[in-house]
Scaffold this motif. Sequence first.
Motif: not given
Length: 406
Positions: A287-298, A311-316
């Motif tokens: 999920c962390g890797v997928a988060a970089r390009d998630l559909s906006p419906r998530v 990641a080191e921080h949620v901003s990443e």
Amino acid sequence: MTSFPELGSPSSVPWTTTATVWRALLALAVVFVMLATTGWTAVRSHKAPGDVRTVSLNAWLHGSVAGRPLPAPGTAAETVSRFFASLTGAQRTRLADEYPLVVGNLNGAPPALRYRANRTALEQARTAEKRRSRASGLSPVGRREALRRMHRFESLRQDGRQILAFDPTGDGRIAEVIGDLDRAQRVSVVVPGVDTNLLTFEKSQRAYSAPVGMARSLYAAERKAAPGTRTAVIAWADYTSPAGVGMDAATGKLAAEGALRLRAAVRALPGDSRVALICHSYGSVVCGVAARDLSPRVTDVAVAGSPGLRAEHVSELRTSARIWAMRDPDDWIQGVPHLEVGGLGHGADPVSQAFGARVLSARGAEGHAGYFEPGTTSLANFAGIGVGAPATVSCADASASCAEGA
């Protein structure tokens, strides 16, 4: 990712920095070796007698309907959806019955058609395992495995089950829907961790530690939390997970491959439902890797028992979705070093203040596999997130409001 100096240039690196790096590497190695030798590994021994999925795909590529070519694998879900919408009911049914392993895994095909196709594919796989179990020359271990798979396929094709994806190749991949996916306003996708395959997809003992039990438990909790909200939950084991806590679990290769499949699955969901990813253990790395390009419906990504989100921080993570994290005090995952060095490890601890996630209470959960047990605060928090009611969740710090973010 944290930047470290080259270890091969001691003359240009302060001794204390080099020593710190070596200690980190040693800690990673020791922890993963200990876990790998104390019951956390599993051996995947099944080899499918021929890749039936590839055979089916090749047939599909040369097929047609009403003189029209069939959409190639990898075609955008929107295009696939339009293709099936242009067919008659009889034509759709014929494709599902003739190419079950393709239609059953085709993003953009109607869910009900995928359920039908996968029911057929499961019966074909059951028949193949039954035949294999009776083959001469098969070892006792091979025969037991064939029978186990045969019985699992029988269970998965029972009336009422909605199998959204199914691939029997090797250890297999699978996804199941609980609820009405077409009408759902809110969809939760449960992404499990290591040692997830066809044989571990559901369990009679410790049911809530397996993907099906997790999804059913979450669905019931969501119905209780918001009876007026139409919900669906997907037990999503449609990726190749690491076998045990070894090198595959310590790196991001399988997570990267799984993330591609997860993104595609979310984009292909019908309607305009809002989506929450509920991710456990190594599933949180996916999920962390997928988060970089998630559909906006998530709208939300919630992780439990996570070794890190790479990641080191949620901003990443570069996502507008809310990021939630929880961990039970007795969860062994806290002993895994939360860092990333040379591709080993998955980054910062998601429940640490420095990471910046909204930290949830996991009260009632016991150990690494107890987050979906009925009656736990961890499950209630997942349900609140799943139904789109973040204000109802309980924070790890009772004096804080994690719904407002860190």
